[in-house]
Scaffold this active site. Structure first.
Site, mmCIF file in Angstrom:
data_model
loop_
_atom_site.group_PDB
_atom_site.id
_atom_site.type_symbol
_atom_site.label_atom_id
_atom_site.label_comp_id
_atom_site.label_asym_id
_atom_site.label_seq_id
_atom_site.Cartn_x
_atom_site.Cartn_y
_atom_site.Cartn_z
ATOM 1 C CG HIS A 1 -11.288 -1.527 4.104
ATOM 2 N ND1 HIS A 1 -12.493 -1.280 4.737
ATOM 3 C CD2 HIS A 1 -10.706 -0.323 3.916
ATOM 4 C CE1 HIS A 1 -12.622 0.028 4.919
ATOM 5 N NE2 HIS A 1 -11.551 0.629 4.430
ATOM 6 C CG LEU A 2 -9.954 -9.693 5.238
ATOM 7 C CD1 LEU A 2 -8.714 -10.277 4.592
ATOM 8 C CD2 LEU A 2 -10.365 -10.507 6.453
ATOM 9 C CG HIS A 3 -10.215 -6.679 -0.405
ATOM 10 N ND1 HIS A 3 -9.304 -5.859 0.238
ATOM 11 C CD2 HIS A 3 -9.715 -6.895 -1.642
ATOM 12 C CE1 HIS A 3 -8.316 -5.583 -0.590
ATOM 13 N NE2 HIS A 3 -8.524 -6.201 -1.734
ATOM 14 C CG LEU A 4 -11.692 -13.329 1.933
ATOM 15 C CD1 LEU A 4 -12.096 -12.438 3.078
ATOM 16 C CD2 LEU A 4 -11.982 -14.781 2.236
#
Ligand SMILES: [Zn+2]
Length: 152
Positions: A110-113
């Site tokens: 999951h892309l997470h910033l």
């Protein structure tokens, strides 16, 4: 750099999918849900208020995310910054992505910033990585402060 707990092993399943499936957002540390992305507290924060703007879709890393997903996850970064500014009044922020496990992503599915509030004179961001962190407030208190700021 390891921002997210290594509890996200193959055996334990995906921490973000589990959080999304949980009935209680407070227990899951989810402070805001959007359509394609959500804001969740980092369970092992580098500073109080350490948030992650995360894509809902499992399998959507930075290379695979759609334009709509990228737009929403950045909008949630901005929402998180505003809530942190309201709740904590920090002097600045670190916002960043680790793409791939080798780059330090605990949950590359999951892309997470990461959004980390910073204060003048606090520890250097890099120097605190990997060290034991002592936080001035509990995750529960952070959750309540940010929820109030997000929903005010
Ligand atoms: Zn997942």
């Amino acid at each position: 750099m390891q921002y997210v707990s290594t509890a996200a092993s193959a055996d334990a399943g995906c921490v973000f999918c589990r959080a999304l499936a949980a009935r209680d957002d407070k227990t899951a540390l989810i402070v805001h849900r959007g359509e394609r992305a959500f804001l969740i507290l980092n369970a092992f924060p580098y500073a109080s208020g350490h948030l992650m703007a995360t894509l809902v879709r499992h399998g959507a890393g930075l290379l695979d995310a759609t334009p709509a997903e990228l737009t929403e996850v950045m909008a949630l970064v901005q929402l998180g910054l505003r809530a942190l500014r309201t709740a904590y009044g920090p002097d600045g922020f670190n916002v960043g992505v680790n793409e791939g496990r080798v780059a330090g992503a605990g949950v590359p599915e999951h892309l997470h910033l990461h959004v980390v509030p910073r204060w003048n004179g606090d520890s250097n961001f890099m120097s605190v990585v990997g060290e034991v962190r002592v936080l001035p407030e509990s995750l529960e208190a952070t959750y309540d402060r940010l929820s109030a700021a997000l929903h005010s």
